[in-house]
Design an enzyme around this catalytic site. Structure first.
Site, PDB file in Angstrom:
ATOM      1  N   GLU A 273       0.824  -1.222   0.000  1.00  0.00           N
ATOM      2  CA  GLU A 273       0.000   0.000   0.000  1.00  0.00           C
ATOM      3  C   GLU A 273       0.852   1.262   0.000  1.00  0.00           C
ATOM      4  OE1 GLU A 273      -1.922  -0.617   3.765  1.00  0.00           O
ATOM      5  OE2 GLU A 273      -3.556  -1.737   2.879  1.00  0.00           O
TER       6      GLU A 273
ATOM      7  N   GLY B  66       1.955   4.992  -0.488  1.00  0.00           N
ATOM      8  CA  GLY B  66       1.287   6.287  -0.647  1.00  0.00           C
ATOM      9  C   GLY B  66       2.326   7.339  -0.983  1.00  0.00           C
ATOM     10  N   ARG B  67       3.096   7.719   0.052  1.00  0.00           N
ATOM     11  CA  ARG B  67       4.109   8.771  -0.091  1.00  0.00           C
ATOM     12  C   ARG B  67       5.053   8.531  -1.275  1.00  0.00           C
ATOM     13  NH1 ARG B  67       6.041  12.192   3.963  1.00  0.00           N
ATOM     14  NH2 ARG B  67       4.860  11.017   5.512  1.00  0.00           N
TER      15      ARG B  67
ATOM     16  N   CYS C 283       0.447  32.953  11.099  1.00  0.00           N
ATOM     17  CA  CYS C 283       0.817  33.666  12.322  1.00  0.00           C
ATOM     18  C   CYS C 283       1.498  32.765  13.349  1.00  0.00           C
ATOM     19  CB  CYS C 283      -0.432  34.303  12.923  1.00  0.00           C
ATOM     20  SG  CYS C 283      -1.149  35.506  11.818  1.00  0.00           S
ATOM     21  N   GLU C 284       2.542  32.077  12.944  1.00  0.00           N
ATOM     22  CA  GLU C 284       3.318  31.256  13.881  1.00  0.00           C
ATOM     23  C   GLU C 284       4.764  31.258  13.440  1.00  0.00           C
ATOM     24  OE1 GLU C 284       2.024  27.402  14.992  1.00  0.00           O
ATOM     25  OE2 GLU C 284      -0.082  27.959  14.869  1.00  0.00           O
TER      26      GLU C 284
END
Ligand code: PLP
Length: 427
Positions: A286, A288-289, A354-355
């Site tokens: 399986e 994905g990445r 905003c971080e």
């Protein structure tokens, strides 16, 4: 080497992380035959750009490579890596099955016209509704993660439903804790002893047909040993007709990274399967990445350049709203200016949110960046769009597929109307 050749060679080598036949047109990055500036002009930024040929080529490499090594096998694409109807369709056309985790992914896979008998349903907390939807749709295999899954399915299934039991092989992989899933304390799956109990229960079931076992040891794994150790571990549970070996192979995100190739990974899996599993077994994987990450890049526009004594910043029009991989897992990325490919001074590539943690790349060499330039961050195909969000009211980016000099939008950008559409407060 003349002074002219040096920078050109360096620029060419920067193309390595960009998909397919990424090329230079003068100073500019061209992907799938389309110049970055043309993509930005037509679709605006930020945008996820997928090279369709590169994507299909990886799917084919996986499918053919696995079938050559173990004919009774199937590649199941883990759709959480890039859930978008167009991607489901491409993977289905490439002959892959689909891993869906939950009702939303199932709905997209069905909409794409993929064959539900090839679907594998996952989830550590599948609701009654999602299981009913899967049974109704004719999903081929449901992966049992816990005893409640068995209770629920036994209440729902009238005919017969094929199932696998997700086993924790007690293997830890050298990856970020948040994406390590095969160790004994994971929230996913059943310990070896609980798996034995589940197997006994399922063997006595009138409606649930136990086909075999599943494991998934984690994601962004850069070594084949955890996979082979997991195969050896689950083999202790006895002989079954089907073994689903999960996903997890890492992607190459930066120029200095070394990742096992698809072929090296398949060689290792199949080598261990020959040693430990029945030769008649059907094998599933399986990915994905490793299927989608390297087929894509994200195009941003530079909004501001701030040169400080200590550190200089290039801030772009996206960030953790479209790429949470950095702040969630500390994933390293690489980038270049797309309209002026090359290296130069080092900058922190930061987002608009905003971080302080909203940083795409801690330090990347960019060639004389100015406001309005385009930045291409490479290898953003996996889990970036998946976790895109509306932080600071950001609009989730579109997906653009490029191929043979043509670009088409397969998922449009969100609009402010989309943001307001769910409001139902009456005032
Ligand atoms: C059950 C299962 N299979 C496959 C995958 C895909 O993993 P990767 O994207 O690392 O290949 C995942 C990812 O979380 C998963 O949970």
């Amino acid at each position: 080497m003349s002074s002219q050749e040096g920078p050109d060679i360096e620029r060419e080598s920067l193309l390595e992380l960009f998909p397919g036949r990424a090329a230079l047109q003068g100073d500019e990055l061209v992907i799938g035959g389309v110049a970055a500036s043309a993509l930005a002009e037509q679709f605006d930024t930020p945008a996820l750009i997928i090279d369709e040929e590169a994507l299909r080529a990886r799917a084919q490499r996986y499918r053919e490579g696995f079938a050559q090594r173990w004919p009774n096998s199937r590649v199941i694409w883990a759709s959480k890596s890039l859930p978008c109807t167009a991607l489901y369709r491409v993977m289905h056309e490439q002959g892959l099955g689909i891993d869906v985790a939950g009702g939303g992914e199932l709905a997209m896979a069905l909409r794409a016209g993929a064959d539900p008998s090839t679907f594998v349903l996952h989830g550590n907390a599948k609701s009654d509704r999602e299981l009913a939807m899967a049974v109704e749709a004719g999903v081929g295999t449901v992966v049992i993660d816990n005893f409640d899954d068995i209770d629920r399915l036994e209440r729902l299934v009238r005919g017969e439903q094929a199932v696998l039991v997700r086993v924790l092989p007690s293997v830890s992989a050298d990856t970020h804790d948040a994406i390590s899933t095969g160790h004994a304390n994971s929230k996913f799956g059943l310990s070896m002893s609980d798996a034995r109990r589940a197997i006994d229960r399922l063997r006595a079931s009138d409606t649930l047909r136990l086909d075999g076992l599943h494991f998934h040891v984690g994601s962004q794994i850069l070594d084949t040993a955890p996979f082979t150790r997991a195969i050896e571990a689950v083999a202790q549970l006895g002989d079954f007709a089907v073994y689903d070996l999960g996903g997890g192979l890492g992607a190459r995100y930066t120029y200095d990274m070394r990742v096992p190739s698809i072929e090296e990974y398949l060689d290792a899996l199949v080598g261990a399967a020959r040693e430990h599993l029945p030769s008649s077994a059907r094998l599933l994987i399986e990915p994905g990445r490793s299927m989608v990450a390297e087929a894509a890049m994200t195009l941003y526009r530079v909004v501001t350049v701030k040169r400080n004594a200590q550190r200089s910043f290039v801030a772009v029009d996206g960030g953790m709203g479209d790429n949470l991989e950095v702040s969630l897992y500390g994933q390293a990325f690489d980038a270049t200016l797309a309209n002026r490919v090359g290296r130069g001074d080092s900058y922190a590539l930061v987002g608009r949110h905003c971080e302080s943690g909203d940083q795409l790349i801690e330090s990347v060499e960019l060639r004389d960046p100015v406001v309005g330039d385009l930045v291409a961050v490479a290898v953003t195909g996996a889990y970036c769009l998946t976790m895109a969000n509306n932080y600071n009211g950001a609009l989730r980016p579109p997906i653009i597929m490029v191929r043979d000099g043509h670009a088409r939008e397969v998922l449009r950008r969100e609009t402010y109307d989309d943001l307001l559409r769910r409001d139902c407060d009456v005032f």
